[in-house]
Design an enzyme around this catalytic site. Structure first.
Site: not given
Length: 526
Positions: A277, A456
């Site tokens: 991430c 994201c």
């Protein structure tokens, strides 16, 4: 330091120096094994230093410490597993070389199973989001498969929620369930750690020396958070204002620090890629700033973002919206600035910063610091025949099939594909691996391809998100029409998706094999 040959494929040595490692590489050794415990005597070169040098020279490395007080049976089991999995010739070392020779003998004498203790159609290494989703997707297609999932964990985490825990939106307990509760019905859960892979014999070696054989292997053991790579960090995590949303037990501390800080300096860091991430380091900054803004104290806080990379975000289309929030929060961006040390007691962080062709060390005082650790492939992956040069499992980016072993697939954070390492990527990869692995099980070629999709949700303020969705090469891959959600702009609907919709989709959809909006794409289809 002379190297003593024990067999054509195995030699031993006393304590290595960095020059010895270079000499070993020059002599053609392909693996170095450290049998000497770190800190055995003052001034001893650490195994980490030897590992870094060995890997820089293209050799594999593994750490199997053996006590000077005597060998135990498990030492031989671990050594045998390493020798079976790692490329030869091998150079092992300890203080004098004697222990390495003895543990080699013990490995040779260790009983070898005449046949694998268990044999399955599918063996899945890793019971995280990728492994559970893949197993469930396979069983949806063929309930008669024999599948083993290997994972030692007792707890399963919804890790995308930890950013929200750090902001006080979710409780930590909301993000955890027992591993047993998410294990699909119809699989056998082997609650052990993996120590190595033997692809030539279609077997996985476990920590106790036993083996599990497979017809098809799916490897998704996740990524290793290398906290020790930053000097002093491990000793001060969770105190002295040092925190990280990358750990379940620390995310609540982030929330506490943000609530308590009324003035001073707040540092947020991002290590070199790859990391899981890639937006999470700055998400913590934005949400902290949003909370300080709501508390009317933001103007009294010096916010600094230190990014090892050269840009704020790797996909340019999302940068303008992010920069609006950087300006709004008056956050100072420090690019090519890598955190290398933390002195928690003194509240000083040390960064290596690139200035032209040189690198300088800069010390920064802080009142709180949110740290994201460097991340690497797990040790048993890096030191295995499955690894690419970067240590991750080497796969074809489209089919996620191993480039050298056609009955092996990998997905999630441990695979070498260049997609963003996110839960959304694993959600898209799992059905692709499921159908491709089943095709190989039937003697066919892979039938589906993966476009590199990752998502994201950049939480730029409490209540708004920039929903970044993209694939290989930074190509935008939005899931929704632009009139509903424009991913390049902050959106309240995107926050609703993150806050309310995605958690139940994870627990009750992805982990159960429901492929909502992620049906596998057939190779060659439009």
């Amino acid at each position: 330091m002379p190297f003593k040959q024990i067999s054509p494929e195995f030699s031993v040595s006393g304590q290595l120096t960095l020059d010895d490692v270079r000499e070993a590489a020059a002599q053609g050794f392909r693996t170095i094994i450290c049998n000497r415990p770190d800190g055995e005597e003052p001034g001893q070169l650490s195994s980490r230093a030897v590992q870094d040098q060995a890997e820089a020279l293209g050799m594999k490395f593994t750490y199997i410490p053996v006590s000077s007080s005597g060998l135990v049976a498990s030492d031989g089991v671990k050594m045998r597993a390493a020798l079976e999995a790692l490329p030869s010739p091998v150079l092992a070392y300890c203080r004098s070389g004697a222990r390495s020779g003895k543990v080699w003998n013990l490995a040779a004498e260790a009983s070898r199973p005449t046949a694998a203790e268990h044999a399955y159609d599918i063996v899945i290494v890793g019971g995280g989001s990728a492994g559970i989703a893949t197993a469930s997707s396979m069983l949806k297609r063929n309930a008669n498969l024999t599948i083993a999932v290997i994972d030692p964990a007792d707890v399963h985490y919804y890790q995308p929620g930890w950013t929200m825990v750090g902001a006080g939106v979710f409780s930590a307990e909301f993000t955890r369930r027992s591993e047993r509760s998410v294990m699909p019905r119809g699989v056998e859960w082997i609650k052990k750690s993996v120590s190595g892979f033997s692809p030539e014999t279609n077997a996985v070696t476990l920590e106790d020396g036993s083996s599990v054989s497979y017809r098809v292997l799916v490897a998704c053991p996740g990524i290793k958070l290398d906290w020790d790579a930053i000097e002093g960090l491990t000793d001060t995590l969770g105190k002295n204002g040092v925190t990280s949303n990358y750990r379940y037990d620390l995310a609540p501390y982030t929330n506490r620090l943000v609530k308590d800080l009324k003035s001073g300096r707040a540092l947020f860091t991002q290590p070199p890629m790859p990391i899981k991430c890639a937006g999470a380091p700055q998400k913590s900054m934005y949400l902290s700033c949003s909370n300080w803004e709501r508390a009317a104290v933001l103007g009294d806080i010096d916010v600094q973002f230190h990014n090892s990379g050269a840009v704020l975000f790797g996909v340019a289309a999302y940068v303008p919206a992010l920069m609006e929030y950087v300006d709004r929060y008056n956050a100072h961006l420090n690019f090519e600035s890598k955190l290398v040390a933390v002195n928690g007691a003194a509240k000083v962080a040390t960064f290596e910063q690139k200035r032209g062709d040189s690198v300088i060390r800069v010390e920064e005082k802080f009142d709180m610091i949110h740290v994201v650790p460097p991340q690497v492939a797990p040790d048993f992956v890096r030191n295995s025949p499955l690894a690419a040069a970067n240590g991750f499992i080497e796969v074809n980016e489209a089919t996620l099939q191993h480039v050298r072993y056609p009955n092996i697939f990998a997905l999630g954070d441990a695979c070498s594909a260049s997609n963003a390492k996110t839960m959304a990527a694993a959600r898209k990869q799992a059905p692709v691996v499921a159908v491709n692995a089943l095709a190989v099980l039937e003697g066919k070629s892979p039938v589906a391809d993966y476009d590199g999709y990752g998502s994201c949700p950049l939480t730029v303020e409490r209540g708004k998100i920039v929903l970044a969705e993209f694939g290989y090469g930074g190509k935008l891959l939005p899931s929704f029409p632009n009139w509903l959600i424009d991913g390049t702009r902050p959106s309240r609907l995107s926050w609703l998706l993150k806050d309310t919709i995605l958690p139940p989709i994870y627990w009750h959809g992805m982990l159960k094999g429901h492929e909502w909006m992620v049906k596998p794409h057939k190779i060659g289809a439009a």
